[in-house]
Design a protein around this motif. Structure first.
Motif, PDB file in Angstrom:
ATOM      1  N   ILE A   1       5.658 -26.653  20.199  1.00 11.65           N
ATOM      2  CA  ILE A   1       6.805 -26.382  19.986  1.00 11.65           C
ATOM      3  C   ILE A   1       7.116 -25.182  18.773  1.00 11.65           C
ATOM      4  CG2 ILE A   1       7.726 -28.641  20.857  1.00 11.65           C
ATOM      5  CD1 ILE A   1       7.755 -29.445  17.509  1.00 11.65           C
TER       6      ILE A   1
ATOM      7  N   TYR B   1      10.277 -19.049  25.459  1.00  8.94           N
ATOM      8  CA  TYR B   1      10.725 -20.244  24.679  1.00  8.94           C
ATOM      9  C   TYR B   1      12.243 -19.887  24.061  1.00  8.94           C
ATOM     10  CZ  TYR B   1       6.404 -22.855  24.735  1.00  8.94           C
ATOM     11  OH  TYR B   1       5.351 -23.463  25.171  1.00  8.94           O
ATOM     12  N   GLY B   2      12.647 -18.857  24.290  1.00  6.66           N
ATOM     13  CA  GLY B   2      14.069 -18.367  23.691  1.00  6.66           C
ATOM     14  C   GLY B   2      14.032 -17.040  23.268  1.00  6.66           C
TER      15      GLY B   2
ATOM     16  N   GLU C   1       9.434 -22.198  19.879  1.00  7.92           N
ATOM     17  CA  GLU C   1      10.774 -22.388  19.858  1.00  7.92           C
ATOM     18  C   GLU C   1      11.416 -22.910  18.516  1.00  7.92           C
ATOM     19  OE1 GLU C   1      13.626 -25.991  22.166  1.00  7.92           O
ATOM     20  OE2 GLU C   1      11.399 -25.888  22.452  1.00  7.92           O
TER      21      GLU C   1
ATOM     22  N   LYS D   1      14.548 -20.863  16.866  1.00  9.75           N
ATOM     23  CA  LYS D   1      15.697 -21.761  16.318  1.00  9.75           C
ATOM     24  C   LYS D   1      15.973 -21.469  14.919  1.00  9.75           C
ATOM     25  CE  LYS D   1      16.034 -24.987  20.244  1.00  9.75           C
ATOM     26  NZ  LYS D   1      16.144 -26.440  20.393  1.00  9.75           N
TER      27      LYS D   1
END
Length: 96
Positions: free
Chosen positions: A16, A47-48, A19, A23
């Motif tokens: 993770i 992931y983004g 990600e 964020k």
């Protein structure tokens, strides 16, 4: 070149870390000239999306090797190479 920057590694490409990094950077809105990411664009894009154009020191990784949630030798080696690179560039701080 990097002595005034914060180097951020994203860790295991199947975990993770990428990600959470995306964020956190999007929420904190840290100026792009204060951060250098040590990762891989393919992993980050998987992931983004980042809100800013942060510098990325690319650590080679094949997109087909991204297997979210799986433990793999390739992911572990990527994490290690990223941390070694972070130490080599001698930034102001390292976040991993």
């Amino acid at each position: 070149m990097f002595k005034d920057k914060i180097a951020i590694t994203t860790g295991d490409p199947n975990g993770i870390g990428a990600e959470i990094t995306i964020k956190a950077l999007n929420a904190l809105d840290i100026p792009h000239d204060r951060v250098v990411l040590i990762s891989n664009s393919k992993i980050l894009n998987f992931y983004g999306r980042l809100n800013r154009n942060y510098s990325i020191i690319e650590i080679p990784y094949k997109e087909e090797d991204i297997c979210a949630g799986e433990i793999t030798k390739e992911a572990g080696e990527f994490s290690f190479r990223s941390l070694v690179k972070a130490c080599e560039i001698k930034p102001k701080a390292i976040v991993t």
